[in-house]
Scaffold this motif. Structure first.
Motif, PDB file in Angstrom:
ATOM      1  N   CYS A  19       0.812  -1.141   0.125  1.00 37.23           N
ATOM      2  CA  CYS A  19      -0.106  -0.097  -0.135  1.00 37.23           C
ATOM      3  C   CYS A  19       0.847   0.999  -0.074  1.00 37.23           C
ATOM      4  CB  CYS A  19      -0.804  -0.114   1.209  1.00 37.23           C
ATOM      5  SG  CYS A  19      -0.194  -0.155   2.792  1.00 37.23           S
ATOM      6  N   THR A  20       2.091   1.378  -0.355  1.00 32.34           N
ATOM      7  CA  THR A  20       2.951   2.412  -0.584  1.00 32.34           C
ATOM      8  C   THR A  20       3.404   2.464  -1.872  1.00 32.34           C
ATOM      9  OG1 THR A  20       4.895   0.995   0.313  1.00 32.34           O
ATOM     10  CG2 THR A  20       3.624   2.080   2.043  1.00 32.34           C
ATOM     11  N   ALA A  21       3.865   3.914  -2.145  1.00 27.13           N
ATOM     12  CA  ALA A  21       4.260   3.979  -3.446  1.00 27.13           C
ATOM     13  C   ALA A  21       5.627   3.315  -3.825  1.00 27.13           C
ATOM     14  CB  ALA A  21       4.612   5.609  -3.815  1.00 27.13           C
ATOM     15  N   ASN A  22       6.652   3.527  -2.688  1.00 27.15           N
ATOM     16  CA  ASN A  22       7.925   3.079  -2.944  1.00 27.15           C
ATOM     17  C   ASN A  22       7.715   1.558  -2.896  1.00 27.15           C
ATOM     18  OD1 ASN A  22       9.464   5.109  -3.048  1.00 27.15           O
ATOM     19  ND2 ASN A  22      10.161   5.176  -1.011  1.00 27.15           N
ATOM     20  N   GLY A  23       6.989   0.769  -2.106  1.00 23.94           N
ATOM     21  CA  GLY A  23       6.532  -0.476  -2.056  1.00 23.94           C
ATOM     22  C   GLY A  23       6.228  -1.160  -3.166  1.00 23.94           C
ATOM     23  N   ARG A  24       5.432  -0.428  -3.876  1.00 18.76           N
ATOM     24  CA  ARG A  24       4.863  -1.060  -5.239  1.00 18.76           C
ATOM     25  C   ARG A  24       5.967  -0.783  -6.465  1.00 18.76           C
ATOM     26  NH1 ARG A  24      -0.979   0.929  -5.236  1.00 18.76           N
ATOM     27  NH2 ARG A  24      -1.997  -0.212  -3.543  1.00 18.76           N
ATOM     28  N   ALA A  63       1.354   9.686  -2.407  1.00 16.24           N
ATOM     29  CA  ALA A  63       2.713   9.640  -2.696  1.00 16.24           C
ATOM     30  C   ALA A  63       2.915   9.174  -4.025  1.00 16.24           C
ATOM     31  CB  ALA A  63       3.356   8.665  -1.884  1.00 16.24           C
ATOM     32  N   ILE A  64       4.261   9.567  -4.702  1.00 16.27           N
ATOM     33  CA  ILE A  64       4.454   8.997  -6.213  1.00 16.27           C
ATOM     34  C   ILE A  64       6.120   8.711  -5.959  1.00 16.27           C
ATOM     35  CG2 ILE A  64       5.252  11.502  -6.651  1.00 16.27           C
ATOM     36  CD1 ILE A  64       4.395  10.927  -9.526  1.00 16.27           C
ATOM     37  N   ALA A  65       6.322   7.611  -6.626  1.00 12.04           N
ATOM     38  CA  ALA A  65       7.854   6.891  -6.530  1.00 12.04           C
ATOM     39  C   ALA A  65       8.186   6.467  -7.838  1.00 12.04           C
ATOM     40  CB  ALA A  65       7.486   5.731  -5.448  1.00 12.04           C
ATOM     41  N   VAL A  66       9.523   6.465  -7.843  1.00 16.78           N
ATOM     42  CA  VAL A  66      10.156   5.789  -9.122  1.00 16.78           C
ATOM     43  C   VAL A  66      11.270   5.070  -8.537  1.00 16.78           C
ATOM     44  CG1 VAL A  66      10.042   7.801 -10.498  1.00 16.78           C
ATOM     45  CG2 VAL A  66      11.852   7.765  -9.124  1.00 16.78           C
ATOM     46  N   PRO A  67      11.789   3.898  -9.573  1.00 19.05           N
ATOM     47  CA  PRO A  67      12.839   3.144  -8.884  1.00 19.05           C
ATOM     48  C   PRO A  67      14.191   3.578  -9.076  1.00 19.05           C
ATOM     49  CG  PRO A  67      12.172   2.614 -11.127  1.00 19.05           C
ATOM     50  CD  PRO A  67      11.345   3.573 -10.479  1.00 19.05           C
ATOM     51  N   LEU A  68      15.236   3.289  -8.270  1.00 23.40           N
ATOM     52  CA  LEU A  68      16.758   3.697  -8.240  1.00 23.40           C
ATOM     53  C   LEU A  68      17.329   2.429  -8.675  1.00 23.40           C
ATOM     54  CD1 LEU A  68      16.757   5.814  -5.097  1.00 23.40           C
ATOM     55  CD2 LEU A  68      16.527   6.510  -7.374  1.00 23.40           C
ATOM     56  N   ARG A  69      18.320   2.525  -9.564  1.00 24.72           N
ATOM     57  CA  ARG A  69      19.113   1.643 -10.223  1.00 24.72           C
ATOM     58  C   ARG A  69      20.550   2.026  -9.847  1.00 24.72           C
ATOM     59  NH1 ARG A  69      16.469  -1.644 -14.175  1.00 24.72           N
ATOM     60  NH2 ARG A  69      14.330  -0.435 -14.844  1.00 24.72           N
ATOM     61  N   ASN A  70      21.284   0.842  -9.827  1.00 20.68           N
ATOM     62  CA  ASN A  70      22.816   1.266  -9.471  1.00 20.68           C
ATOM     63  C   ASN A  70      23.448   0.994 -10.763  1.00 20.68           C
ATOM     64  OD1 ASN A  70      22.966  -1.319 -10.433  1.00 20.68           O
ATOM     65  ND2 ASN A  70      23.442  -2.339  -8.359  1.00 20.68           N
ATOM     66  N   PHE A  71      24.888   1.249 -10.867  1.00 27.92           N
ATOM     67  CA  PHE A  71      25.434   1.516 -12.220  1.00 27.92           C
ATOM     68  C   PHE A  71      25.397   0.407 -12.966  1.00 27.92           C
ATOM     69  CE2 PHE A  71      28.580  -0.695  -9.624  1.00 27.92           C
ATOM     70  CZ  PHE A  71      29.347  -1.168 -10.376  1.00 27.92           C
ATOM     71  N   ARG A  72      25.018  -0.897 -12.625  1.00 27.93           N
ATOM     72  CA  ARG A  72      24.766  -2.118 -13.269  1.00 27.93           C
ATOM     73  C   ARG A  72      23.368  -2.214 -13.711  1.00 27.93           C
ATOM     74  NH1 ARG A  72      28.213  -3.866  -8.989  1.00 27.93           N
ATOM     75  NH2 ARG A  72      26.299  -4.365  -7.819  1.00 27.93           N
TER      76      ARG A  72
END
Length: 259
Positions: free
Chosen positions: A146-151, A210-219
């Protein structure tokens, strides 16, 4: 490979059973069960009563537990374990200054979270002078569904893991807006994967959007999620996408280059 041991699992002889059980005792305490007897700890951990007693006495001796009237409870010393992560991990240290810039540019709260089993754990947050929610604090844990980051983080798990999650999770109707039907949750997770962001309206707390986006590493691996939270009275959903998402995408790119 020995029979019954997964290929990526350590051999049992390499594990310290006492440490594992001690941590299970600590994890037996939560918001609903802040004070437990020896017998209750034994039931929640699967330990014998005698073993539970020894672990509780040891943890009390070390300062992680207090004992009063046959009831045990955690002490603030347990927070050292979480602080060790927050102080040593790269993600919170790298994310914090960029969260600060994002939050103050929008005048709204921003946070960064990671997935831990079925829960979303906040690892960094900036309020920008607005107390939007008490859940937006480093170390807080909330349901992922039920959270933007979680989804966002659920959306980028392998398909089989998402299916296992949906089959096992038991969503609770936290507010009147919380999505609790598995079929609808599956659609929301799929929508999030397709559009690249999640938008959640008052499913965790009334008034909290809330609005969320994913964070990727350099890989290119998804390692965390970034969100902006607002009070529903200040910004309609459509405006969140129009106003917040472009700024978040910029921070997303900067963080991905650093992770």
């Amino acid at each position: 490979m020995e029979q019954g041991i997964p290929p990526d699992a350590p051999h049992p002889r390499d594990l310290v059973a006492g440490l594992e059980k001690g941590l299970q005792v600590i994890e037996a305490f939560d918001q609903e069960r802040s004070r437990l007897t020896i017998a209750e700890v034994a039931v929640r951990t699967g330990l014998t009563r005698a073993a539970a007693r020894r672990y509780l006495i040891t943890l009390t001796h070390l300062g992680y537990m207090r004992h009063e009237n046959k009831l045990f409870s955690l002490t603030p010393a347990v927070l050292r374990l979480g602080q060790s992560y927050l102080h040593s991990a790269r993600l919170p240290r790298i994310a914090q200054p960029l969260l600060y810039r994002l939050a103050y540019s929008l005048g709204e709260a921003a946070s960064c979270g990671v997935l831990d089993d079925r829960e979303l754990v906040c690892v960094a947050a900036v309020s920008a002078g607005r107390l939007v929610s008490t859940t937006l604090q480093p170390g807080t844990r909330v349901p992922a569904y039920c959270t933007a980051n979680g989804r966002v983080l659920l959306a980028h798990l392998p398909t089989d893991e998402v299916e296992k999650y949906l089959a096992s999770v038991e969503p609770e109707r936290i507010t009147a807006h919380t999505i609790v039907h598995r079929e609808r949750l599956a659609l929301e997770i799929a929508r999030t994967r397709e559009q690249g962001y999640a938008l959640v309206d008052q499913e965790l707390e009334l008034g909290l959007r809330a609005i969320a986006v994913p964070l990727r590493n350099f890989r290119g691996e998804i390692v965390a999620a970034l969100n902006v939270s607002v009070h529903e009275g200040r910004m309609p959903l459509e405006a969140m996408v129009e106003r917040c998402l472009p700024a978040m995408v910029k921070i997303q790119a900067e963080l991905s280059a650093l992770l």
